[in-house]
Write a protein that holds these residues in place. Structure first.
Motif, PDB file in Angstrom:
ATOM      1  N   UNK A   1       0.821  -1.211   0.000  1.00 51.24           N
ATOM      2  CA  UNK A   1       0.000   0.000   0.000  1.00 51.24           C
ATOM      3  C   UNK A   1       0.854   1.259   0.000  1.00 51.24           C
ATOM      4  N   UNK A   2       2.021   1.179   0.629  1.00 50.23           N
ATOM      5  CA  UNK A   2       2.894   2.352   0.693  1.00 50.23           C
ATOM      6  C   UNK A   2       3.358   2.748  -0.711  1.00 50.23           C
ATOM      7  N   UNK A   3       3.839   1.760  -1.445  1.00 53.01           N
ATOM      8  CA  UNK A   3       4.307   2.046  -2.807  1.00 53.01           C
ATOM      9  C   UNK A   3       3.156   2.506  -3.702  1.00 53.01           C
ATOM     10  N   UNK A   4       1.991   1.859  -3.512  1.00 52.99           N
ATOM     11  CA  UNK A   4       0.833   2.236  -4.346  1.00 52.99           C
ATOM     12  C   UNK A   4       0.424   3.681  -4.062  1.00 52.99           C
ATOM     13  N   UNK A   5       0.404   4.057  -2.786  1.00 56.73           N
ATOM     14  CA  UNK A   5      -0.016   5.417  -2.428  1.00 56.73           C
ATOM     15  C   UNK A   5       0.992   6.442  -2.933  1.00 56.73           C
ATOM     16  N   UNK A   6       2.270   6.145  -2.716  1.00 54.99           N
ATOM     17  CA  UNK A   6       3.302   7.088  -3.175  1.00 54.99           C
ATOM     18  C   UNK A   6       3.245   7.247  -4.689  1.00 54.99           C
ATOM     19  N   UNK A   7       3.120   6.123  -5.370  1.00 52.43           N
ATOM     20  CA  UNK A   7       3.052   6.155  -6.840  1.00 52.43           C
ATOM     21  C   UNK A   7       1.864   6.960  -7.316  1.00 52.43           C
ATOM     22  N   UNK A   8       0.754   6.762  -6.655  1.00 51.79           N
ATOM     23  CA  UNK A   8      -0.466   7.480  -7.034  1.00 51.79           C
ATOM     24  C   UNK A   8      -0.289   8.990  -6.824  1.00 51.79           C
ATOM     25  N   UNK A   9       0.320   9.343  -5.682  1.00 51.18           N
ATOM     26  CA  UNK A   9       0.529  10.771  -5.400  1.00 51.18           C
ATOM     27  C   UNK A   9       1.469  11.387  -6.427  1.00 51.18           C
ATOM     28  N   UNK A  10       2.553  10.671  -6.724  1.00 56.38           N
ATOM     29  CA  UNK A  10       3.563  11.208  -7.646  1.00 56.38           C
ATOM     30  C   UNK A  10       2.987  11.396  -9.040  1.00 56.38           C
ATOM     31  N   UNK A  11       2.180  10.441  -9.494  1.00 59.31           N
ATOM     32  CA  UNK A  11       1.651  10.523 -10.856  1.00 59.31           C
ATOM     33  C   UNK A  11       0.390  11.393 -10.919  1.00 59.31           C
ATOM     34  N   UNK A  12      -0.474  11.238  -9.927  1.00 59.77           N
ATOM     35  CA  UNK A  12      -1.779  11.902 -10.017  1.00 59.77           C
ATOM     36  C   UNK A  12      -1.706  13.410  -9.769  1.00 59.77           C
ATOM     37  N   UNK A  13      -0.862  13.820  -8.829  1.00 60.72           N
ATOM     38  CA  UNK A  13      -0.842  15.255  -8.485  1.00 60.72           C
ATOM     39  C   UNK A  13      -0.528  16.128  -9.690  1.00 60.72           C
ATOM     40  N   UNK A  14       0.597  15.870 -10.405  1.00 62.80           N
ATOM     41  CA  UNK A  14       0.845  16.714 -11.577  1.00 62.80           C
ATOM     42  C   UNK A  14      -0.219  16.549 -12.645  1.00 62.80           C
ATOM     43  N   UNK A  15      -0.777  15.333 -12.735  1.00 59.25           N
ATOM     44  CA  UNK A  15      -1.806  15.117 -13.762  1.00 59.25           C
ATOM     45  C   UNK A  15      -3.030  15.973 -13.495  1.00 59.25           C
ATOM     46  N   UNK A  16      -3.408  16.035 -12.220  1.00 56.64           N
ATOM     47  CA  UNK A  16      -4.589  16.831 -11.878  1.00 56.64           C
ATOM     48  C   UNK A  16      -4.340  18.297 -12.216  1.00 56.64           C
ATOM     49  N   UNK A  17      -3.132  18.775 -11.896  1.00 58.17           N
ATOM     50  CA  UNK A  17      -2.800  20.175 -12.194  1.00 58.17           C
ATOM     51  C   UNK A  17      -2.831  20.394 -13.698  1.00 58.17           C
ATOM     52  N   UNK A  18      -2.182  19.476 -14.425  1.00 62.21           N
ATOM     53  CA  UNK A  18      -2.093  19.614 -15.882  1.00 62.21           C
ATOM     54  C   UNK A  18      -3.482  19.564 -16.529  1.00 62.21           C
ATOM     55  N   UNK A  19      -4.262  18.579 -16.091  1.00 65.00           N
ATOM     56  CA  UNK A  19      -5.594  18.421 -16.678  1.00 65.00           C
ATOM     57  C   UNK A  19      -6.486  19.605 -16.338  1.00 65.00           C
ATOM     58  N   UNK A  20      -6.339  20.116 -15.117  1.00 67.82           N
ATOM     59  CA  UNK A  20      -7.163  21.266 -14.737  1.00 67.82           C
ATOM     60  C   UNK A  20      -6.799  22.483 -15.573  1.00 67.82           C
ATOM     61  N   UNK A  21      -5.490  22.689 -15.743  1.00 69.35           N
ATOM     62  CA  UNK A  21      -5.057  23.825 -16.561  1.00 69.35           C
ATOM     63  C   UNK A  21      -5.568  23.689 -17.988  1.00 69.35           C
ATOM     64  N   UNK A  22      -5.465  22.462 -18.514  1.00 70.14           N
ATOM     65  CA  UNK A  22      -5.915  22.235 -19.891  1.00 70.14           C
ATOM     66  C   UNK A  22      -7.428  22.403 -19.990  1.00 70.14           C
ATOM     67  N   UNK A  23      -8.134  21.882 -18.979  1.00 65.24           N
ATOM     68  CA  UNK A  23      -9.599  21.931 -19.023  1.00 65.24           C
ATOM     69  C   UNK A  23     -10.126  23.351 -18.891  1.00 65.24           C
ATOM     70  N   UNK A  24      -9.407  24.175 -18.129  1.00 59.47           N
ATOM     71  CA  UNK A  24      -9.888  25.540 -17.927  1.00 59.47           C
ATOM     72  C   UNK A  24      -9.319  26.498 -18.969  1.00 59.47           C
ATOM     73  N   UNK A  25      -8.539  25.958 -19.883  1.00 60.66           N
ATOM     74  CA  UNK A  25      -8.028  26.770 -20.974  1.00 60.66           C
ATOM     75  C   UNK A  25      -6.839  27.634 -20.603  1.00 60.66           C
ATOM     76  N   UNK A  26      -6.268  27.432 -19.412  1.00 56.56           N
ATOM     77  CA  UNK A  26      -5.120  28.235 -19.012  1.00 56.56           C
ATOM     78  C   UNK A  26      -3.829  27.774 -19.671  1.00 56.56           C
TER      79      UNK A  26
END
Lengths: 227, 710
Positions: free
Chosen positions: B95-120
């Protein structure tokens, strides 16, 4: 005879409020294949602990238990489970049968755990129950059996995978003397007929004397007598 | 010497074990860099499959949302399999590796996708599946959609890792459940007879609930006659059944509410897409004069089943005393039926519609009520009197039929007096004529026809044959005080009923020719309305149309974009409802968890005995997972049956609603097998997740500890 178990410097400590309480103090023992041993000693001296460590149900604080040349405590959890399944048979004082299962279901459980075909497992369990004289009680649940019958089911279960070492922890402790003597005769018979190595913990000095090697646990150390 | 309560120290194996005795498949540490890398690679691979998979699948002409669905399933399988393999490698859930991996990959993705989705950051949009952006934008809150998506990813990771550990924790794939199923079944004390009893009670539960006083008395009596020992045994045995009941109630509530909401959505979609086209082709600028050529080209695009030109403008409609701001649409009566349900809506006499679409082209055929008419005239007089108007004279010669709503009120059967009578005529059009109260007046001026919604006609107090004025503030002549509004009389040719109040009260149709003339557009239109064979594929068809038309100056819009607010609100509402109701299932699954925790405590000795016989940790885990899944699956199936029963009940016997208020006479229900399947999967996944903690806890029990429990 080939050496089956080699115990060296086996130590087991318990801790009570950070206070170390030694139970087994560097026990060294060698058990040959096909031997029948008794282990006696006063209550609370650590007989059950010794048996549990020997049967890998508990871990030692120090020391080694070599089984056919393999240090069993160096095995992984899965390998240790397989070792218990194939090589060790346990008979506990309070039979510890699974209450929801019938005699035959209880006896076949180790074979099912081994992923044996259920039909084959049932046939083997039935044969063993017949061997211990319970052919008429195959489909009775533990609650419907007498204490002696329950212990015989436990014995059949312990023998299901044809273990190399049978560890019996006061198997007659809860039984009347006559039934207890019957169980001991059965163990002796199994040892003779199947060549299974048996280590029996008992309070019954008479029964213990019938065994070729008698071990006495005293203050965490083993004394040995040969008869 | 009595043995004290043991608190054994960690075994000091490394101090005395020879290296060769240690198995090669020794368990991994708490954290493993290799496993972490595997998790990261899995997540990146999953995202790549989502991105590339959608584009790949879309090549085969699949609708975008379906292509995204297929790509998402592919990505989920990759993440599931990768997480399972990582757990197999780690010999633990990791679970530790899964959580860390998820945080590392998902956090920038959420930022990137939000920026793209909002047209910024439009440049980043190419890294995002366009339909994912589209779907999240439909929620009106892209961030919420993306957060839901990344949390779903973590759920899939946990699922994969736990399944991987249970199935492959021993080093090899072991999907056998021989003794585990045996033990689980015995723990739950389930038999075919008991399960049949549970289903029987489940089916009868509505009756038991309705007759709750009797049920309560029955239960009290049964409890009273039991001995204390029996009571205890029964209560112990009831635990799994209570958990089953909890899951079934949650599942039943979820499928019923979602089915009702889907019913609303389908009903709304049907009404909206009946009145509006599936898509429109428009042109930048106001000179869309080549629409006939464009229509020919558009017709050749695969999937387009109808094309019709239109003009849309806001105007004001006035009758003798009333006025209303409306959207007037110029349509081609010959082709409008290919793209909307207007002809059907005009034929819906049961709801007050009346007239003929063809009267738009032939206004001289519109029946006009003659002065001094019979019943229709009398009803109109009543209306006039009630509102204090002096309706008589101005109606002379132009028809005096009542408005639909008033006629309905006046008619004893409540079904619409004149309307009903007129519609009951064999030709469905000349009812007034045949009653002798109205006739086609040859001397009446042939005013152009206009089709009004029944609610609009009600507002204006007009009926078929009446005259209304269309007033536009634009395009009029220049007067002494500036531009004068343009006004032109029209005769009501028909009334339509779409079922949507917004449309029935705001829409009016005139012929395309009259619209061009009135708005001074020459031979130009605003655009072309289209109907397609698969509404889910509209965006793909639109892209093909634009390709055919070489893009600029043409543009297209689909039904989703045209009704963005409505559908996004509906989706958001459905999503919110689904999430809230999933919490009911979640609570039910926590009941499973608590049942299993109690089982794990009660069966500690049994677990120890099984371990002493050689059961592996994963075997013990399988027992508890199976128990949870058995409870979950029985509860789910029961809940689905109950939910289906509720939906059928609502569908057959209905929950009546006031059509004047809700525009539907009965609560709509859509029994969708896909929705039922999704709910079942959600319930099973939650049931499975509920088993993890007690199963892990039980599997980690040391045999010696279990044997000491009483």
């Amino acid at each position: 005879m080939a050496n089956l178990v080699q115990i060296a410097g086996l130590t087991k400590d318990y801790f009570l409020e950070h206070k170390r309480i030694p139970v087994l103090r560097g026990i060294t023992l060698s058990i040959e294949q096909g031997e029948m041993l008794s282990l006696v000693g006063p209550s609370g001296v650590g007989k059950s602990t010794f048996l549990q460590v020997l049967g890998t149900l508990d871990t030692p604080s120090a020391g080694t238990v070599m089984f056919e040349g393999v240090d069993v405590f160096g095995l992984t959890d899965n390998a240790l489970a397989d070792f218990r399944n194939k090589s060790i048979g346990f008979v506990f004082q309070s039979h510890y049968l699974l209450p929801e299962f019938t005699a035959v279901q209880n006896a076949m459980m180790p074979a099912l755990i081994h992923r044996m075909d259920p039909g084959e497992a049932e046939a083997r369990a039935t044969e063993l129950l017949r061997l211990v004289g319970l052919e008429s009680r195959l489909h009775h649940k533990p609650g419907e059996l007498s204490g002696g019958e329950q212990q015989r089911v436990a014995l059949a279960r312990a023998l299901c995978m044809h273990p190399k070492l049978l560890l019996a922890d006061e198997p007659t402790g809860n039984l009347d003397p006559e039934t207890g003597a019957g169980i001991h005769r059965l163990l002796d018979d199994l040892n003779q007929r199947l060549g299974i190595t048996c280590l029996v913990v008992t309070h019954n000095a008479e029964l213990a004397k019938n065994m070729r090697r008698q071990l006495r646990l005293r203050e965490g150390q083993l004394d040995e007598h040969l008869s | 010497m009595s043995e004290p309560n043991p608190t054994p120290p960690a075994p000091q194996r490394e101090t005395y074990l020879p290296a060769e005795a240690v198995s090669r498949d020794a368990p991994r540490r708490v954290f493993s860099g290799v496993v972490q890398l595997a998790v990261l690679v899995t997540l990146m691979l999953g995202y790549w499959v989502l991105l590339a998979g959608e584009a790949f699948v879309a090549r085969f002409g699949m609708a975008p949302e379906r292509a995204l669905g297929v790509a998402s399933v592919g990505a989920a399988i990759v993440v599931l399999a990768g997480s399972a393999l990582a757990a197999r490698w780690a010999r633990r859930i990791g679970l530790l590796e899964q959580t860390l991996g998820w945080l590392v990959v998902s956090s920038p993705l959420v930022v990137l996708l939000t920026l793209a989705a909002t047209g910024h950051a439009a440049g980043l949009a190419r890294f995002v599946p366009p339909d994912l952006l589209y779907l999240t934008s439909l929620l009106d809150n892209p961030l919420m959609g993306l957060l839901l998506a990344v949390h779903a990813v973590f759920l899939i990771q946990v699922l994969g890792a736990t399944v991987g550990y249970v199935a492959m924790g021993g080093g090899t794939l072991d999907l056998r459940f021989s003794f585990e199923a045996h033990v689980a079944r015995q723990h739950l004390r389930l038999s075919a007879r008991k399960v049949a009893g549970v289903f029987g009670l489940g089916v009868l539960s509505p009756a038991l609930l309705l007759l709750w006083p009797l049920t309560l008395v029955g239960l009290t009596l049964a409890y009273a006659v039991m001995t204390s020992q029996t009571r205890r045994r029964v209560l112990e045995q009831l635990m799994p059944y209570i958990a089953i009941l909890g899951v079934s109630i949650g599942v039943c509530a979820l499928v019923t509410v979602l089915s009702v909401m889907s019913g609303f959505e389908v009903d709304l979609k049907k009404k909206i897409l009946g009145t509006n086209a599936h898509a429109v082709v428009m042109k930048y600028g106001t000179d869309f004069s080549e629409y006939r050529d464009v229509a020919k080209k558009v017709r050749t695009v695969r999937g387009v089943t109808g094309v019709s030109p239109f003009i849309l403008n806001e105007v004001m409609l006035t009758s003798d005393q009333y006025l209303a701001g409306v959207l007037v649409k110029g349509v081609d009566p010959a082709t409008v039926g290919q793209v909307t349900d207007l002809p059907k809506d005009i034929a819906d006499a049961a709801h007050g519609a009346f007239g003929k679409l063809s009267w738009l082209s032939h206004p001289n055929e519109i029946p006009v009520v003659t002065p001094g008419g019979g019943p229709a005239k009398k009803v109109q007089d009543e209306i006039d009197n009630s509102v204090g108007g002096a309706g008589g004279p101005q109606h002379v010669g132009h028809g005096a039929a009542p408005d639909a709503g008033s006629a309905q009120r006046a008619a004893p059967d409540g079904a619409g007096g004149a309307t009903q009578r007129a519609a009951s005529a064999p030709d469905g059009a000349g009812g007034a004529t045949k009653m002798g109260t109205a006739a086609v007046d040859p001397s009446a001026p042939a005013l152009p026809g206009i089709v009004l919604g029944v609610e609009l006609a009600h507002t204006l107090h007009v009926y078929v044959g009446d005259r209304v004025n269309v007033v536009s503030p634009l395009g009029g002549e220049l007067g002494p005080q500036g531009p004068m509004p343009k006004s032109r009389p029209f005769r009501v040719a028909a009334l339509f009923y779409s079922g949507m109040y917004e449309y029935d009260s705001k829409f009016a149709y005139i012929s395309l020719h009259q619209a061009q003339k009135f708005f001074g557009l020459g031979d130009t239109v605003n655009g072309l309305e289209l109907r397609v064979d698969d509404i889910d594929n509209t965006r793909v068809i639109n892209r093909q149309i634009l390709q055919k038309l070489d893009g600029y100056p043409y543009r297209t819009k689909d039904w989703g974009e045209m009704n963005h607010n409505l559908f996004s609100a509906l989706r958001l509402e459905k999503l919110a409802m689904a999430i809230m109701l999933t919490f009911i299932v979640l609570v039910a699954c926590i009941n499973i968890l608590s049942t299993l925790v109690v089982f794990a405590l009660q069966k500690a000795k049994e677990v120890a005995i099984l371990k002493s016989m050689g059961a592996r940790d994963t075997g013990i885990m399988k027992i508890f997972v199976l128990e949870g899944l058995i409870i979950g699956s029985i509860g789910t199936v029961l809940g689905l049956i109950q939910g289906y029963g509720c939906c059928l009940f609502v569908q057959k016997f209905g929950i009546k609603m006031d059509p004047q208020v809700y525009y539907i006479s009965q609560l709509p229900v859509k029994i969708d097998p896909v929705q039922f399947t999704v709910v079942a999967v959600i319930a099973m996944v939650l049931s499975y997740l509920a088993t993890i903690f007690p199963a892990l806890n039980a599997s980690r029990l040391r045999p010696v500890e279990g044997l000491k429990t009483e």
